[in-house]
Scaffold this motif. Structure first.
Motif, PDB file in Angstrom:
ATOM      1  N   ALA A   1       0.840  -1.199   0.000  1.00  0.00           N
ATOM      2  CA  ALA A   1       0.000   0.000   0.000  1.00  0.00           C
ATOM      3  C   ALA A   1       0.878   1.253   0.000  1.00  0.00           C
ATOM      4  O   ALA A   1       0.568   2.247  -0.665  1.00  0.00           O
ATOM      5  CB  ALA A   1      -0.937  -0.010   1.204  1.00  0.00           C
ATOM      6  N   GLY A   2       1.981   1.201   0.734  1.00  0.00           N
ATOM      7  CA  GLY A   2       2.903   2.340   0.773  1.00  0.00           C
ATOM      8  C   GLY A   2       3.577   2.585  -0.565  1.00  0.00           C
ATOM      9  O   GLY A   2       3.761   3.737  -0.987  1.00  0.00           O
ATOM     10  N   MET A   3       3.947   1.513  -1.241  1.00  0.00           N
ATOM     11  CA  MET A   3       4.528   1.662  -2.579  1.00  0.00           C
ATOM     12  C   MET A   3       3.512   2.305  -3.511  1.00  0.00           C
ATOM     13  O   MET A   3       3.834   3.211  -4.287  1.00  0.00           O
ATOM     14  CB  MET A   3       4.945   0.286  -3.111  1.00  0.00           C
ATOM     15  CG  MET A   3       6.051  -0.361  -2.291  1.00  0.00           C
ATOM     16  SD  MET A   3       6.255  -2.128  -2.669  1.00  0.00           S
ATOM     17  CE  MET A   3       6.969  -2.017  -4.321  1.00  0.00           C
TER      18      MET A   3
ATOM     19  N   LEU B   1       1.055   4.207  -2.607  1.00  0.00           N
ATOM     20  CA  LEU B   1       0.888   5.609  -2.215  1.00  0.00           C
ATOM     21  C   LEU B   1       1.953   6.471  -2.889  1.00  0.00           C
ATOM     22  O   LEU B   1       1.670   7.577  -3.371  1.00  0.00           O
ATOM     23  CB  LEU B   1       0.975   5.757  -0.687  1.00  0.00           C
ATOM     24  CG  LEU B   1       0.884   7.192  -0.161  1.00  0.00           C
ATOM     25  CD1 LEU B   1      -0.492   7.801  -0.418  1.00  0.00           C
ATOM     26  CD2 LEU B   1       1.205   7.249   1.340  1.00  0.00           C
ATOM     27  N   ALA B   2       3.180   5.953  -2.951  1.00  0.00           N
ATOM     28  CA  ALA B   2       4.248   6.700  -3.625  1.00  0.00           C
ATOM     29  C   ALA B   2       3.910   6.887  -5.106  1.00  0.00           C
ATOM     30  O   ALA B   2       4.092   7.985  -5.662  1.00  0.00           O
ATOM     31  CB  ALA B   2       5.583   5.974  -3.465  1.00  0.00           C
TER      32      ALA B   2
ATOM     33  N   MET C   1       1.187   9.572  -5.251  1.00  0.00           N
ATOM     34  CA  MET C   1       1.667  10.923  -4.928  1.00  0.00           C
ATOM     35  C   MET C   1       2.565  11.478  -6.022  1.00  0.00           C
ATOM     36  O   MET C   1       2.597  12.667  -6.265  1.00  0.00           O
ATOM     37  CB  MET C   1       2.408  10.913  -3.583  1.00  0.00           C
ATOM     38  CG  MET C   1       1.475  10.721  -2.386  1.00  0.00           C
ATOM     39  SD  MET C   1       2.367  10.697  -0.810  1.00  0.00           S
ATOM     40  CE  MET C   1       2.650  12.464  -0.558  1.00  0.00           C
ATOM     41  N   GLN C   2       3.319  10.593  -6.670  1.00  0.00           N
ATOM     42  CA  GLN C   2       4.253  11.041  -7.718  1.00  0.00           C
ATOM     43  C   GLN C   2       3.638  10.941  -9.113  1.00  0.00           C
ATOM     44  O   GLN C   2       4.327  11.132 -10.108  1.00  0.00           O
ATOM     45  CB  GLN C   2       5.536  10.225  -7.642  1.00  0.00           C
ATOM     46  CG  GLN C   2       6.265  10.402  -6.316  1.00  0.00           C
ATOM     47  CD  GLN C   2       7.649   9.773  -6.324  1.00  0.00           C
ATOM     48  OE1 GLN C   2       7.834   8.631  -6.750  1.00  0.00           O
ATOM     49  NE2 GLN C   2       8.639  10.517  -5.868  1.00  0.00           N
TER      50      GLN C   2
ATOM     51  N   ARG D   1       2.866   8.439 -10.850  1.00  0.00           N
ATOM     52  CA  ARG D   1       3.498   7.438 -11.715  1.00  0.00           C
ATOM     53  C   ARG D   1       2.438   6.385 -12.052  1.00  0.00           C
ATOM     54  O   ARG D   1       1.695   5.965 -11.182  1.00  0.00           O
ATOM     55  CB  ARG D   1       4.670   6.778 -10.973  1.00  0.00           C
ATOM     56  CG  ARG D   1       5.854   7.714 -10.775  1.00  0.00           C
ATOM     57  CD  ARG D   1       6.697   7.339  -9.558  1.00  0.00           C
ATOM     58  NE  ARG D   1       7.318   6.019  -9.661  1.00  0.00           N
ATOM     59  CZ  ARG D   1       8.144   5.520  -8.720  1.00  0.00           C
ATOM     60  NH1 ARG D   1       8.441   6.224  -7.650  1.00  0.00           N
ATOM     61  NH2 ARG D   1       8.671   4.337  -8.868  1.00  0.00           N
TER      62      ARG D   1
ATOM     63  N   MET E   1      -6.449   1.252   4.354  1.00  0.00           N
ATOM     64  CA  MET E   1      -5.836   2.507   3.886  1.00  0.00           C
ATOM     65  C   MET E   1      -5.735   2.546   2.367  1.00  0.00           C
ATOM     66  O   MET E   1      -5.934   3.598   1.752  1.00  0.00           O
ATOM     67  CB  MET E   1      -4.480   2.721   4.563  1.00  0.00           C
ATOM     68  CG  MET E   1      -4.668   3.393   5.928  1.00  0.00           C
ATOM     69  SD  MET E   1      -3.144   3.725   6.818  1.00  0.00           S
ATOM     70  CE  MET E   1      -2.997   2.209   7.721  1.00  0.00           C
TER      71      MET E   1
ATOM     72  N   TRP F   1      -7.761   5.622   0.249  1.00  0.00           N
ATOM     73  CA  TRP F   1      -6.967   6.509  -0.617  1.00  0.00           C
ATOM     74  C   TRP F   1      -6.986   6.063  -2.082  1.00  0.00           C
ATOM     75  O   TRP F   1      -6.219   6.589  -2.899  1.00  0.00           O
ATOM     76  CB  TRP F   1      -5.522   6.599  -0.093  1.00  0.00           C
ATOM     77  CG  TRP F   1      -5.449   7.166   1.295  1.00  0.00           C
ATOM     78  CD1 TRP F   1      -6.278   8.105   1.848  1.00  0.00           C
ATOM     79  CD2 TRP F   1      -4.499   6.836   2.319  1.00  0.00           C
ATOM     80  NE1 TRP F   1      -5.897   8.361   3.156  1.00  0.00           N
ATOM     81  CE2 TRP F   1      -4.807   7.615   3.472  1.00  0.00           C
ATOM     82  CE3 TRP F   1      -3.403   5.974   2.386  1.00  0.00           C
ATOM     83  CZ2 TRP F   1      -4.090   7.548   4.662  1.00  0.00           C
ATOM     84  CZ3 TRP F   1      -2.675   5.895   3.561  1.00  0.00           C
ATOM     85  CH2 TRP F   1      -3.012   6.674   4.690  1.00  0.00           C
TER      86      TRP F   1
ATOM     87  N   GLY G   1       3.976   0.587   7.918  1.00  0.00           N
ATOM     88  CA  GLY G   1       4.295  -0.189   6.719  1.00  0.00           C
ATOM     89  C   GLY G   1       4.145   0.644   5.463  1.00  0.00           C
ATOM     90  O   GLY G   1       4.930   0.531   4.521  1.00  0.00           O
ATOM     91  N   ILE G   2       3.162   1.503   5.453  1.00  0.00           N
ATOM     92  CA  ILE G   2       2.958   2.384   4.298  1.00  0.00           C
ATOM     93  C   ILE G   2       4.139   3.348   4.166  1.00  0.00           C
ATOM     94  O   ILE G   2       4.637   3.591   3.066  1.00  0.00           O
ATOM     95  CB  ILE G   2       1.600   3.107   4.428  1.00  0.00           C
ATOM     96  CG1 ILE G   2       0.502   2.096   4.041  1.00  0.00           C
ATOM     97  CG2 ILE G   2       1.542   4.356   3.558  1.00  0.00           C
ATOM     98  CD1 ILE G   2      -0.902   2.588   4.206  1.00  0.00           C
TER      99      ILE G   2
ATOM    100  N   GLY H   1       7.010   1.352   2.671  1.00  0.00           N
ATOM    101  CA  GLY H   1       6.812   1.103   1.241  1.00  0.00           C
ATOM    102  C   GLY H   1       7.030   2.359   0.414  1.00  0.00           C
ATOM    103  O   GLY H   1       7.661   2.321  -0.655  1.00  0.00           O
ATOM    104  N   ALA H   2       6.525   3.488   0.907  1.00  0.00           N
ATOM    105  CA  ALA H   2       6.702   4.744   0.177  1.00  0.00           C
ATOM    106  C   ALA H   2       8.179   5.140   0.139  1.00  0.00           C
ATOM    107  O   ALA H   2       8.682   5.629  -0.883  1.00  0.00           O
ATOM    108  CB  ALA H   2       5.863   5.842   0.829  1.00  0.00           C
TER     109      ALA H   2
ATOM    110  N   MET I   1      10.126   3.352  -2.448  1.00  0.00           N
ATOM    111  CA  MET I   1       9.848   3.826  -3.800  1.00  0.00           C
ATOM    112  C   MET I   1      10.336   5.260  -4.022  1.00  0.00           C
ATOM    113  O   MET I   1       9.967   5.895  -5.009  1.00  0.00           O
ATOM    114  CB  MET I   1       8.352   3.727  -4.099  1.00  0.00           C
ATOM    115  CG  MET I   1       7.849   2.301  -4.210  1.00  0.00           C
ATOM    116  SD  MET I   1       8.518   1.398  -5.657  1.00  0.00           S
ATOM    117  CE  MET I   1       9.773   0.401  -4.895  1.00  0.00           C
TER     118      MET I   1
ATOM    119  N   LEU J   1      10.174   8.100  -1.886  1.00  0.00           N
ATOM    120  CA  LEU J   1       9.714   9.237  -1.085  1.00  0.00           C
ATOM    121  C   LEU J   1      10.477   9.255   0.242  1.00  0.00           C
ATOM    122  O   LEU J   1      11.230   8.333   0.559  1.00  0.00           O
ATOM    123  CB  LEU J   1       8.204   9.153  -0.862  1.00  0.00           C
ATOM    124  CG  LEU J   1       7.337   9.234  -2.132  1.00  0.00           C
ATOM    125  CD1 LEU J   1       5.859   9.236  -1.764  1.00  0.00           C
ATOM    126  CD2 LEU J   1       7.662  10.471  -2.953  1.00  0.00           C
TER     127      LEU J   1
END
Lengths: 333, 338
Positions: free
Chosen positions: A138-140, A142-143, A146-147, A149, A173, A177, B67-68, B71-72, B75, B77
């Motif tokens: 999920a964090g990847m 989100l990046a 946000m970017q 991509r 989450m 989002w 965790g988010i 992960g961000a 990548m 950030l």
């Protein structure tokens, strides 16, 4: 839980699809099966160190999902990641080297079987804590969002992970989002040796998506084209900002949870029923309905795969081990 | 130059880093709610308006949002995550310890996780679960950097250094040091304000700071205990005992160069730690001193730490739990006579 009763609309028809593409899928399925069988042999023979968690029987989930992704999309995986890795494009050699602990392995011998990965090929090293890859994916995503991509993450996990808090938190989450994640639950009916009906009141994993407000779908995970179709739809939705999507892929593990597990907890009739739905045999039968695919073609694919693995094993056994100086490198950037 | 407290200094550090680098963003609970508090201790107050879409409020899900952040960060950030109370880090620990700290190693050096995790700690009248000194649980995790800030100058400089670092960095802050004014001021707050330069600066993440020079005994502390150590040194000075006070500040790695140089001068050391004595950071420092500079010691290492109990609520017991100035003074006095 009968997978043959679940809806599945193949996006690619076996009759009209591109022959070389369809054969490439077949080759990947066979590669994973033969790779795993060889690894099992090497492990039991005692030449390969560590432990192994294998995916014989689940090949179509990895191949179908990864075939729906682009090269710059990512996957997260688990301790059972050999199939995901091969399907995402990791090489047989870098994987065998890793399994032998060689410095030429995809993680320089520091990852091993449970942490197989290669970021250049879009695969995060396997996260071997059940559910741990879900918030990470999920964090990847989100990046990416946000970017701006146009990438997606396919996050593989098993039915066991659904009971983890990490599943709930990460999926929620991603939902609020609208993150571009395809959550891929490989439901093989067992978390280690515990059958899902003992740990889930509602065993239909895809139902959970609705409670978070996004789309879930159950797919015959032993039908590679059905998986491919569902994964293509899911990835497209994610790329359009309509993610996430939860795919539940019904499948079955033919081998033990980990090394030397004889699967005595799997009922004989259940095993027989699932072995009759073997993803490779089924896909081979589909392919052979085409006039331009013959048994000899399929045999040639298998022979080529075995030859590649044979050569890879010979090289991996001689591949250089890391020097002890490598112990303390790669801790901090 | 302007005089600031830690909360304001952290806020300015975040503001400046977010303005400097579009990859930086904040993620946590209640950090950007209009009309809200700007996090539990006002650090992100007003930032959501300045940086739309980059102050991300999460559900109450410490494991998930940590965790988010990992992960961000993987990548590309540079997230600044925070938990409202350090105690909640136990919920986030799987992602911090198994993922953030290990992904670089597991991947053979392919992955970087440039994230910051901020966490307020310290016993402050909230009972056992909003009070623990959490730094001890992370100092022994290879792959993490751990710092503890006790002044506004350090808070700003170390947060900036952490944001620019390519590794996961944990920053511990003390609830009694954020500031003695404002809506979220704490009873018993200690003045940790500093003169903050107008120009950009960073404070290294691996250096201790000598806060007061002395020749008879070295007192090591961090966070609130660094302040108490200085107060103890003032009292000791009236008795003719010159204590050197070092704010350890960098808890992983620990700066044995600065500590060793002091011990070669004083030969005696008191380590002060808020938190149970057993398994504390002070135990690690004591062992490190034996390995790095035992030859300088003229007397055994002395520790002043909390009792091996959960943090109690009632003020009389909480005060007994937390090392205080008289106990530090007494420990140093006895050590000098040794």
């Amino acid at each position: 839980m009968n997978p043959t009763s679940t809806p599945s609309t193949p996006a690619v028809s076996v009759l009209t699809g591109d022959r070389s593409f369809l054969l490439r899928l077949y080759e990947q399925l066979v590669l994973i099966r033969e790779f795993e069988e060889r690894v099992k042999f090497l492990f039991l023979e005692g030449t390969m160190p560590g432990t192994i968690h294998q995916c014989q029987g689940q090949e179509a989930t990895a191949v179908g999902v990864c075939a729906a992704l682009r090269a710059d999309d990512y996957i997260t995986s688990t301790f059972r990641g050999h199939g995901h890795a091969l399907a995402k494009g990791l090489g047989v050699q870098e994987m065998l080297d890793e399994l032998f602990g060689a410095v030429t392995g995809c993680c320089k011998g520091k990852g091993g079987s449970m942490h197989m990965g290669n970021m250049d090929k879009g695969m995060v090293p396997g996260i071997a804590i059940v559910g741990g890859g879900i918030p990470l994916a999920a964090g990847m995503a989100l990046a990416f969002k946000m970017q701006r991509r146009p990438q997606v993450v396919a996050c593989f996990f098993g039915d066991g992970a659904v009971a983890e808090g990490a599943f709930h938190e990460g999926v929620n989450m991603a939902a609020i989002w609208n993150l571009p994640v395809v959550f891929v639950c490989e439901n093989n009916l067992y978390g280690a040796s515990t059958r899902i009906d003992k740990v889930m009141k509602n065993p239909r994993v895809s139902d959970r998506a609705a409670s978070y407000g996004f789309r879930g779908e159950t797919v015959d995970g032993n039908d590679v084209l059905a998986v491919l179709g569902a994964a293509r739809r899911a990835a497209a939705e994610c790329r359009e900002g309509q993610g996430p999507v939860l795919l539940e892929l019904l499948t079955y593990r033919r081998t033990g949870h980990s090394r030397r597990d004889a699967c005595h907890y799997q009922a004989k009739d259940e095993r027989e029923a699932w072995f009759a739905r073997d993803p490779i045999e089924r896909y081979a039968a589909q392919l052979l309905t085409r006039s331009d695919v013959t048994l000899a073609d399929l045999a040639a694919v298998k022979a080529r795969v075995i030859q590649e693995i044979d050569a890879g094993v010979e090289r991996a056994k001689r591949a250089p081990q890391p020097t002890v100086a490598e112990l303390t490198t790669d801790v901090l950037a | 130059m302007k005089r600031q407290g830690i909360a304001e200094a952290l806020r300015d550090a975040i503001t400046e880093e977010m303005a400097r680098d579009t990859r930086v963003f904040c993620i946590g609970e209640d950090i950007g709610v209009p009309g809200g508090w700007g996090g539990a201790f006002t650090v992100t107050l007003g930032l959501a308006e300045k940086f739309p879409g980059r102050i991300i409020d999460t559900p109450i899900a410490e494991l998930g949002f940590t965790g988010i952040a990992v992960g961000a960060a993987m990548m590309g950030l540079r997230p600044i995550a925070d938990v409202q109370y350090g105690d909640f880090l136990f919920l986030a620990s799987d992602q911090l310890i198994n993922n953030a700290a290990k992904l670089r190693y597991m991947s053979g050096g392919a992955i970087k996780v440039p994230m910051v995790m901020r966490a307020p700690v310290g016993a402050t009248g909230r009972g056992s679960q909003h009070a623990q000194s959490m730094e001890r649980y992370f100092t022994g995790v290879p792959g993490l950097k751990v710092v503890a800030v006790s002044t506004a100058f350090d808070a700003k400089g170390m947060l900036k250094a952490a944001v620019r670092d390519d590794n996961p960095v944990m920053i511990f802050e003390h609830k009694l040091l954020y500031g003695s004014k404002g809506a979220r001021a704490e009873p018993g707050a200690v003045d940790a304000t500093s003169e903050i330069p107008d120009e950009d600066y960073v404070v290294p993440l691996d250096r201790a700071a000598v806060r007061r020079e002395g020749r008879h005994v070295t007192i090591l502390g961090w966070l609130l205990m660094a302040h108490f150590a200085r107060q103890a040194a003032e009292i000791l000075a009236q008795e003719g005992i010159e204590a050197e006070v070092i704010d350890v500040r960098s808890l992983s790695p620990i700066d044995y160069e600065t500590i060793g140089a002091s011990l070669r001068k004083t030969g005696r050391v008191v380590i002060v730690e808020e938190g149970p004595k057993t398994g504390g950071v002070s135990a690690e420092i004591a062992a490190g001193i034996m390995e790095n500079c035992a030859d300088a010691l003229m007397a055994p290492v002395v520790r002043v730490a909390s009792a091996d109990v959960p943090v109690p609520f009632t003020p009389v017991l909480e005060n007994a739990y937390r090392p205080d100035v008289p106990r530090i003074v007494e420990a140093a006095r006895q050590l000098v006579q040794h």
